[in-house]
Every structure is written in C-alpha cells, then in structure tokens.
Design an enzyme around this catalytic site. Structure first.
Site, PDB file in Angstrom:
ATOM      1  N   ASP A  44     -13.515  56.819  35.804  1.00 15.90           N
ATOM      2  CA  ASP A  44     -12.616  57.049  36.936  1.00 15.90           C
ATOM      3  C   ASP A  44     -11.888  58.374  36.753  1.00 15.90           C
ATOM      4  O   ASP A  44     -11.184  58.579  35.763  1.00 15.90           O
ATOM      5  CB  ASP A  44     -11.567  55.934  37.012  1.00 15.90           C
ATOM      6  N   TYR A  49      -6.548  65.333  39.052  1.00 17.25           N
ATOM      7  CA  TYR A  49      -6.429  65.384  37.593  1.00 17.25           C
ATOM      8  C   TYR A  49      -6.906  66.734  37.036  1.00 17.25           C
ATOM      9  O   TYR A  49      -6.658  67.046  35.877  1.00 17.25           O
ATOM     10  CB  TYR A  49      -7.258  64.284  36.905  1.00 17.25           C
ATOM     11  N   LYS A  74     -11.210  60.537  43.378  1.00 21.50           N
ATOM     12  CA  LYS A  74     -10.209  60.357  44.439  1.00 21.50           C
ATOM     13  C   LYS A  74      -9.960  61.661  45.184  1.00 21.50           C
ATOM     14  O   LYS A  74      -9.929  62.728  44.564  1.00 21.50           O
ATOM     15  CB  LYS A  74      -8.874  59.876  43.836  1.00 21.50           C
ATOM     16  N   HIS A 107      -6.377  58.926  47.217  1.00 16.23           N
ATOM     17  CA  HIS A 107      -5.521  58.818  46.028  1.00 16.23           C
ATOM     18  C   HIS A 107      -4.231  58.066  46.306  1.00 16.23           C
ATOM     19  O   HIS A 107      -3.686  57.396  45.437  1.00 16.23           O
ATOM     20  CB  HIS A 107      -5.208  60.225  45.498  1.00 16.23           C
TER      21      HIS A 107
END
Ligand code: A2P
Length: 295
Positions: A44, A49, A74, A107
């Site tokens: 994931d 990120y 996401k 997200h």
C-alpha cells in the site's frame, strides 16, 4: 500461509499488506524488496507519500512477478476532479512502472470541495470499467461522507482505509462499511500514529499497552503481532509499515496463532474514541495544495 479477502467486486486481496507511509524514498525500495521476499504480496502506497517510484523499484528488484503482487495506491486531494484524477492514474502507474493498479483509492474526502471528491471518484469508476484498475475505494471516509458518495455515484467502494488500532477502533465507520459491503482497511494498524513524532505530545503508545502485552505474551507473540492478528480475525485488512527487516518479518509472522473471542473483546475494549490522525472533516489548506509531481 496467508489470509485473503474477496472484495465486493470479486477481486481477491491479501488481507495483510505492507505499508510505506513515512518510509523515506531512499529506504523504500529495499523495504519493499524485503517485504516481498518475506512473503507479503500486497503493498500500500500513495501519491502523497512521495515514494511510488521506489515501491515500483522494490517490486522489480524482488523478482516476484507483477501478477502475484497486489498494488494499492491513493490519489491525493490536489488531483481531485474528473480529468485531474484520470491524469493522477497516469502519474501513479508511470512512477510505479506498471500498466494496471489492483486498488486505487481517494486518499481522503475534501470537505471544502466535496463535489471535486465526487468527480474524482467518477474518474475511478471509468478506470475500473476500462480495466485499468481492478478495484476502487476511498480512505478516511466517515459514514456521512460515504452516504453522500453512495448517493451520487454508481460503484460501491471496495475498501475504506481509515485510522484503526486498539486505541481508535471507529465502530461507527466499521458498521457503515459493513452495511454497504465495503472492506475496512486499517491504517496505522499497530498504532504507529500513537507514537510518531509530530502528531501531538500527549499520546500513549499502544505498543506499551499492558492488556495487549499480556495477550501477546500468552501466545508467545509481540504486541504488534497480537494487534495484526486482531485485525485479521475481525475481518479487516491491515497494512503495517516498517523499514526494519526484523520488524517487517515480525509483522508477517501472524498466521500461526489464534486469539480467543474473549481476547478480541478485551482488545476492542481498549478503544478511547480519540483520533490521533487528521480529522477528515477539517480541510487542511496547505496539505491539500501539495502538488504531486509528474511521473
Ligand atoms: P520502523 O519502520 O522503524 O519499524 P503503523 O504501521 O501502525 O503506523 O506503525 C509503524 C511504526 O511502527 C513505525 O514507526 C515502525 O518503525 C514501527 N514498527 C513497525 N513494526 C513494529 C513492530 N513489530 N514493533 C515495534 N514497532 C514497529
């Protein structure tokens, strides 16, 4: 040994995934490679990120065929809107170096412009219909966000990924997800958010909880392993993050013991009802504006 769950569109997903939130890009490729060699088959990540490229690199370095790994990422809020989200898919797959995603989720809701959240989800529906993603979903949706989404779109999300650990179990969210056939997926499943720096000073680390430690000891396991087992037995997906090879292995070593119903109940009773992460109802102007680079 592993545990899989069937999503509401029939796609099968390993319940225990590997998380890379706050994994620095320079450590992410080797963490992902180690995780895949350890046996994880579900990773994931997220555009926000900043490490999708390194996730792809870790996947390729592991030598595990792409088809055997479940890849989830996401779309960040700054890419919400119909065309923007279609383009976000191109950015994500470009960085990951793959053609198709197994699961693409929003997200979080953008509470200050929910219509763009809806438009973004409609783009996910098109990506799903075109076979470019195998499942779609959401993250950090509270029941009222879900209701609104379900009213205005066609495809029920496969997954809702939310903050969920023994100190914050979100029973209403879990109930709403279950009522609609949405799988609840736990982020910060071993409560990293209860001790990550920068999220408030008055937190107690769930890893130090005496009840959890006693339950873990009774099985010759660690508190982290007891928590992961709790998620799995409660029918959730969980995506623990680590960049440390020993802890990556520890978090996958959860398929050889079983918590009793009484132990599960004792863990559920630890809920404080206090959220550690951001409140999904509060717009975060600066964070939402963060631009996701092109592939
Ligand atoms: P590290 O990457 O150094 O292992 P969560 O996924 O719940 O947010 O938790 C992630 C945090 O917990 C990270 O700080 C990670 O640090 C740490 N961590 C991961 N696995 C374990 C474990 N088995 N025991 C203790 N800490 C862990």
């Amino acid at each position: 040994m592993t545990i899989t769950v069937a999503l509401n569109d029939g796609v099968v997903m390993p319940a225990l995934g590997f998380g890379v939130f706050q994994s620095p890009p320079e450590e992410t490729a080797s963490a992902v490679e180690t995780a895949l060699r350890t046996g994880y088959r579900h990773i994931d990540t997220a555009a926000a990120y900043g490490n999708e490229r390194q996730v792809g690199e870790g996947l390729r370095r592991s030598g595990i065929p792409r088809s055997e790994v479940f890849l989830e990422t996401k779309v960040w809020v700054s890419d919400y809107g119909y065309d923007e989200t279609l383009h976000a898919f191109e950015k994500a797959t470009g960085k990951l170096g793959v053609e198709q995603l197994d699961l693409l989720i929003l997200h979080q809701p953008a509470p200050d412009r929910f219509e763009q959240t809806i438009a973004a989800y409609k783009a996910l529906e098109v990506l799903l219909a075109d076979g470019r993603v195998r499942a779609i979903g959401v993250s950090n949706f509270m029941p009222h966000h879900l209701e609104r989404l379900l009213d205005e779109t066609d495809v029920v999300p496969a997954v809702n990924q939310v903050e969920l650990h023994p100190y914050f179990t979100q029973p209403e969210v879990q109930r709403a997800d279950a009522a609609h056939g949405i799988l609840t997926q736990a982020w910060s499943p071993i409560g990293g958010i209860t001790f990550y720096p920068g999220f408030g000073d008055e937190r107690r680390s769930v890893l130090d909880d005496p009840t959890l430690q006693a339950i873990a000891r009774a099985h010759g396991k660690t508190a982290a392993q007891a928590m992961l087992r709790w998620h799995l037995q409660e029918g959730r997906s969980a995506i623990p993050k680590s960049t440390n090879p020993a802890r990556i292995a520890e978090n996958f070593d959860v398929f050889d013991f079983e918590l009793s119903a009484e132990e599960l109940a004792r863990i559920n009773a630890l809920d404080t009802g206090v959220r550690n992460g951001p409140d999904p109802d509060l717009p975060r102007i600066e964070a939402f504006a963060r631009v996701i680079p092109e592939a």
